[in-house]
Write a protein that holds these residues in place. Sequence first.
Motif, PDB file in Angstrom:
ATOM      1  N   PHE A 205       0.826  -1.207   0.000  1.00  0.00           N
ATOM      2  CA  PHE A 205       0.000   0.000   0.000  1.00  0.00           C
ATOM      3  C   PHE A 205       0.862   1.261   0.000  1.00  0.00           C
ATOM      4  O   PHE A 205       0.668   2.176  -0.804  1.00  0.00           O
ATOM      5  CB  PHE A 205      -0.933  -0.005   1.221  1.00  0.00           C
ATOM      6  N   PHE A 206       1.855   1.311   0.886  1.00  0.00           N
ATOM      7  CA  PHE A 206       2.710   2.505   0.940  1.00  0.00           C
ATOM      8  C   PHE A 206       3.499   2.653  -0.370  1.00  0.00           C
ATOM      9  O   PHE A 206       3.698   3.769  -0.848  1.00  0.00           O
ATOM     10  CB  PHE A 206       3.649   2.451   2.150  1.00  0.00           C
ATOM     11  N   CYS A 207       3.955   1.541  -0.928  1.00  0.00           N
ATOM     12  CA  CYS A 207       4.658   1.605  -2.226  1.00  0.00           C
ATOM     13  C   CYS A 207       3.711   2.108  -3.317  1.00  0.00           C
ATOM     14  O   CYS A 207       4.092   2.918  -4.165  1.00  0.00           O
ATOM     15  CB  CYS A 207       5.196   0.234  -2.626  1.00  0.00           C
ATOM     16  N   PHE A 208       2.489   1.633  -3.285  1.00  0.00           N
ATOM     17  CA  PHE A 208       1.491   2.080  -4.266  1.00  0.00           C
ATOM     18  C   PHE A 208       1.286   3.590  -4.149  1.00  0.00           C
ATOM     19  O   PHE A 208       1.293   4.307  -5.150  1.00  0.00           O
ATOM     20  CB  PHE A 208       0.169   1.334  -4.038  1.00  0.00           C
ATOM     21  N   CYS A 209       1.096   4.079  -2.914  1.00  0.00           N
ATOM     22  CA  CYS A 209       0.884   5.521  -2.723  1.00  0.00           C
ATOM     23  C   CYS A 209       2.108   6.299  -3.190  1.00  0.00           C
ATOM     24  O   CYS A 209       1.986   7.379  -3.752  1.00  0.00           O
ATOM     25  CB  CYS A 209       0.632   5.861  -1.248  1.00  0.00           C
ATOM     26  N   TYR A 210       3.282   5.731  -2.927  1.00  0.00           N
ATOM     27  CA  TYR A 210       4.495   6.455  -3.292  1.00  0.00           C
ATOM     28  C   TYR A 210       4.719   6.447  -4.804  1.00  0.00           C
ATOM     29  O   TYR A 210       4.965   7.491  -5.410  1.00  0.00           O
ATOM     30  CB  TYR A 210       5.730   5.876  -2.575  1.00  0.00           C
ATOM     31  N   PHE A 211       4.610   5.285  -5.417  1.00  0.00           N
ATOM     32  CA  PHE A 211       4.963   5.180  -6.839  1.00  0.00           C
ATOM     33  C   PHE A 211       3.756   5.314  -7.785  1.00  0.00           C
ATOM     34  O   PHE A 211       3.829   6.024  -8.782  1.00  0.00           O
ATOM     35  CB  PHE A 211       5.656   3.843  -7.122  1.00  0.00           C
ATOM     36  N   THR A 212       2.682   4.628  -7.488  1.00  0.00           N
ATOM     37  CA  THR A 212       1.585   4.571  -8.457  1.00  0.00           C
ATOM     38  C   THR A 212       0.718   5.830  -8.383  1.00  0.00           C
ATOM     39  O   THR A 212       0.347   6.400  -9.405  1.00  0.00           O
ATOM     40  CB  THR A 212       0.759   3.291  -8.244  1.00  0.00           C
ATOM     41  N   ASP A 213       0.434   6.269  -7.164  1.00  0.00           N
ATOM     42  CA  ASP A 213      -0.303   7.525  -7.039  1.00  0.00           C
ATOM     43  C   ASP A 213       0.498   8.689  -7.617  1.00  0.00           C
ATOM     44  O   ASP A 213      -0.061   9.666  -8.090  1.00  0.00           O
ATOM     45  CB  ASP A 213      -0.611   7.808  -5.561  1.00  0.00           C
ATOM     46  N   ARG A 214       1.801   8.562  -7.563  1.00  0.00           N
ATOM     47  CA  ARG A 214       2.647   9.628  -8.124  1.00  0.00           C
ATOM     48  C   ARG A 214       2.536   9.658  -9.644  1.00  0.00           C
ATOM     49  O   ARG A 214       2.619  10.719 -10.262  1.00  0.00           O
ATOM     50  CB  ARG A 214       4.109   9.432  -7.701  1.00  0.00           C
ATOM     51  N   ASP A 215       2.310   8.511 -10.262  1.00  0.00           N
ATOM     52  CA  ASP A 215       1.996   8.525 -11.693  1.00  0.00           C
ATOM     53  C   ASP A 215       0.739   9.367 -11.876  1.00  0.00           C
ATOM     54  O   ASP A 215       0.671  10.227 -12.750  1.00  0.00           O
ATOM     55  CB  ASP A 215       1.758   7.105 -12.227  1.00  0.00           C
ATOM     56  N   GLY A 216      -0.259   9.141 -11.001  1.00  0.00           N
ATOM     57  CA  GLY A 216      -1.496   9.922 -11.064  1.00  0.00           C
ATOM     58  C   GLY A 216      -1.214  11.406 -10.983  1.00  0.00           C
ATOM     59  O   GLY A 216      -1.763  12.202 -11.743  1.00  0.00           O
ATOM     60  N   LYS A 217      -0.320  11.761 -10.081  1.00  0.00           N
ATOM     61  CA  LYS A 217       0.029  13.176  -9.931  1.00  0.00           C
ATOM     62  C   LYS A 217       0.546  13.746 -11.258  1.00  0.00           C
ATOM     63  O   LYS A 217       0.138  14.835 -11.681  1.00  0.00           O
ATOM     64  CB  LYS A 217       1.095  13.322  -8.840  1.00  0.00           C
ATOM     65  N   PHE A 218       1.405  12.995 -11.926  1.00  0.00           N
ATOM     66  CA  PHE A 218       1.979  13.503 -13.173  1.00  0.00           C
ATOM     67  C   PHE A 218       0.958  13.535 -14.315  1.00  0.00           C
ATOM     68  O   PHE A 218       0.973  14.440 -15.140  1.00  0.00           O
ATOM     69  CB  PHE A 218       3.255  12.733 -13.536  1.00  0.00           C
ATOM     70  N   GLN A 219       0.085  12.537 -14.345  1.00  0.00           N
ATOM     71  CA  GLN A 219      -0.973  12.564 -15.372  1.00  0.00           C
ATOM     72  C   GLN A 219      -1.885  13.765 -15.129  1.00  0.00           C
ATOM     73  O   GLN A 219      -2.251  14.486 -16.061  1.00  0.00           O
ATOM     74  CB  GLN A 219      -1.790  11.270 -15.354  1.00  0.00           C
ATOM     75  N   LEU A 220      -2.252  13.972 -13.859  1.00  0.00           N
ATOM     76  CA  LEU A 220      -3.139  15.100 -13.540  1.00  0.00           C
ATOM     77  C   LEU A 220      -2.469  16.429 -13.843  1.00  0.00           C
ATOM     78  O   LEU A 220      -3.098  17.364 -14.336  1.00  0.00           O
ATOM     79  CB  LEU A 220      -3.550  15.059 -12.064  1.00  0.00           C
ATOM     80  N   LYS A 221      -1.165  16.503 -13.540  1.00  0.00           N
ATOM     81  CA  LYS A 221      -0.445  17.747 -13.817  1.00  0.00           C
ATOM     82  C   LYS A 221      -0.452  18.044 -15.313  1.00  0.00           C
ATOM     83  O   LYS A 221      -0.571  19.193 -15.727  1.00  0.00           O
ATOM     84  CB  LYS A 221       1.004  17.639 -13.340  1.00  0.00           C
ATOM     85  N   SER A 222      -0.319  17.010 -16.133  1.00  0.00           N
ATOM     86  CA  SER A 222      -0.288  17.285 -17.567  1.00  0.00           C
ATOM     87  C   SER A 222      -1.699  17.553 -18.109  1.00  0.00           C
ATOM     88  O   SER A 222      -1.853  18.337 -19.047  1.00  0.00           O
ATOM     89  CB  SER A 222       0.424  16.184 -18.341  1.00  0.00           C
ATOM     90  N   LEU A 223      -2.725  16.961 -17.482  1.00  0.00           N
ATOM     91  CA  LEU A 223      -4.100  17.281 -17.897  1.00  0.00           C
ATOM     92  C   LEU A 223      -4.527  18.652 -17.364  1.00  0.00           C
ATOM     93  O   LEU A 223      -5.385  19.317 -17.945  1.00  0.00           O
ATOM     94  CB  LEU A 223      -5.077  16.203 -17.416  1.00  0.00           C
ATOM     95  N   ALA A 224      -3.907  19.079 -16.259  1.00  0.00           N
ATOM     96  CA  ALA A 224      -4.202  20.413 -15.712  1.00  0.00           C
ATOM     97  C   ALA A 224      -3.718  21.512 -16.665  1.00  0.00           C
ATOM     98  O   ALA A 224      -4.092  22.672 -16.539  1.00  0.00           O
ATOM     99  CB  ALA A 224      -3.563  20.578 -14.337  1.00  0.00           C
ATOM    100  N   GLU A 225      -2.881  21.132 -17.636  1.00  0.00           N
ATOM    101  CA  GLU A 225      -2.411  22.097 -18.637  1.00  0.00           C
ATOM    102  C   GLU A 225      -3.327  22.124 -19.865  1.00  0.00           C
ATOM    103  O   GLU A 225      -3.132  22.929 -20.777  1.00  0.00           O
ATOM    104  CB  GLU A 225      -0.998  21.715 -19.106  1.00  0.00           C
ATOM    105  N   SER A 226      -4.302  21.248 -19.892  1.00  0.00           N
ATOM    106  CA  SER A 226      -5.112  21.071 -21.098  1.00  0.00           C
ATOM    107  C   SER A 226      -5.817  22.358 -21.556  1.00  0.00           C
ATOM    108  O   SER A 226      -6.196  23.198 -20.749  1.00  0.00           O
ATOM    109  CB  SER A 226      -6.180  19.999 -20.855  1.00  0.00           C
ATOM    110  N   SER A 227      -6.006  22.437 -22.857  1.00  0.00           N
ATOM    111  CA  SER A 227      -6.721  23.583 -23.437  1.00  0.00           C
ATOM    112  C   SER A 227      -8.216  23.526 -23.148  1.00  0.00           C
ATOM    113  O   SER A 227      -8.909  24.533 -23.258  1.00  0.00           O
ATOM    114  CB  SER A 227      -6.548  23.605 -24.954  1.00  0.00           C
ATOM    115  N   PHE A 228      -8.706  22.336 -22.834  1.00  0.00           N
ATOM    116  CA  PHE A 228     -10.120  22.182 -22.479  1.00  0.00           C
ATOM    117  C   PHE A 228     -10.238  22.588 -21.000  1.00  0.00           C
ATOM    118  O   PHE A 228      -9.895  21.833 -20.098  1.00  0.00           O
ATOM    119  CB  PHE A 228     -10.555  20.736 -22.716  1.00  0.00           C
ATOM    120  N   ASP A 229     -10.699  23.807 -20.789  1.00  0.00           N
ATOM    121  CA  ASP A 229     -10.569  24.435 -19.479  1.00  0.00           C
ATOM    122  C   ASP A 229     -11.279  23.694 -18.333  1.00  0.00           C
ATOM    123  O   ASP A 229     -10.716  23.574 -17.248  1.00  0.00           O
ATOM    124  CB  ASP A 229     -11.026  25.900 -19.552  1.00  0.00           C
TER     125      ASP A 229
END
Length: 476
Positions: A205-229
């Motif tokens: 669980f802690f590994c998942f939060c550290y590594f896999t949720d962090r993938d989520g963070k990066f996906q969200l960060k790149s979608l937060a840049e989207s032109s679709f406001d």
Amino acid sequence: MSTIDYSEKIPNNVDLANDRTLQRALEHWQPRFLEWWKELGPNDFANSDVYLRTAVGVDAQGWAHYGTVKMPDYRWGIFLADPIADRTIGFGDSFGQPVWRQVPGEFRSQFRRLIVTQGDTEPASVEQQHRLGHTCPSLYDLRNLFQINVEEGRHLWAMVYILHAYFGRDGREEAEELLARHSGDVDKPRILGTFNEPIEDWLSFFCFCYFTDRDGKFQLKSLAESSFDPLARTCRFMLTEEAHHMFVGETGLGRIVRRTLGVMKEVGNEGPEAIRRRGAVDLPLLQRYLNFWFSSSLDLFGSEVSSNAATTFANGIKGRPDETTQYQDHVCADSSFEIEVPDGKGGVITDTSPMRNAMNEVLRDAYIRDCEIGLKRWNMQIKRAGYNFELKLPSNRFRRAIGAWANIPTDLEGRPIGREEYDRSLPGWLPSASDRDYVKSLMQRVVEPGKMAAWIAPPERGVNNLPVDYEYVRLN
Ligand SMILES: [Fe+2]
Ligand SMILES: [Fe+2]
């Protein structure tokens, strides 16, 4: 700042009351969500009183309210970050033009695919963690698990709102499907591999939060840049919640390291057997868990060279994390990126790809740098305690299932090796069956306020300025 309306059946700051059709559609989906939660959410804790935070505003300061609730009564809602006035498109072919309030027809299917893929991970993780509550190492940790679970549930709401509000009937159908696929299901699994991996112990669980949720963070960060406001604003607010999930992963693993170092001191021995006799997690075992979850999470970024990545960037659909602050060239029409790929003869060659096609790799590189931060911190703890052991991230070529390195046997440093040597070495690199059995044997639940399981150190502080021994969950 926009405030959240909690008098509505579905709390929201998107003025749902003035869009009857949308409101009705979402109110129709709501009981299905609750049914799903009851069946696949935190098992058997529906009656527990949990000290949880709930969003009350979307600004950075004081956005959350803390209080005791039963999880099925949690107010899952729809919260978008406030709009940025006169926001313009930050990357790609339409750089500098006004952002979109609707999805352009020609990009509809690309957007839909990205939103569904992101949305699918949110309930998946709740399903993966479905039974963890029974083996919590403390009430503090149990509460953090539940906080993450309810917020992943809310992230599902965030994506379902976008689907319902902007994708018509297709969107409504996708929203149903998000509740129909299940993590690890043979017939209808979740879309992405890592989200079908079982999480049966708290180390995972802690590994998942550290590594896999962090993938989520990066996906969200790149979608937060989207032109679709509306999508950008949804993701921006999700990131506020996501920060806590990273925190749980990083501090969870850090506390395991601290406890192990304590045991090493006490017994005057670093050997795994000596550590295990005292019921702690030896560092080589932790390293094997890190190897597993890191390598699995790397695949979530997709292939190093991808025409899909190029199109979504060119079309202004998905940018790079921190596009405005981290990069000079936001169009990337004629820049290139160097990638190391297998040469097909057991060696490595450097390939040059147009920058736009390498966007997955750009994202993965940024992710890896972010992953390093925690390791530096844990290694500092180890060094300060006087031990000569270093936790390391394996190479991004190791154990890949997607991209140029898929199914190419390499060692932890990424050197191509023979298949036989790989098969022989793998049990030393990944958690073995006996490792998993040992970790499983540690998973005894501890629910006395302030008490911690023997394999993890207490946190430095409690939640929201409360003491560590606060009764964060009343099990009833
Ligand atoms: Fe999430
Ligand atoms: Fe998360």
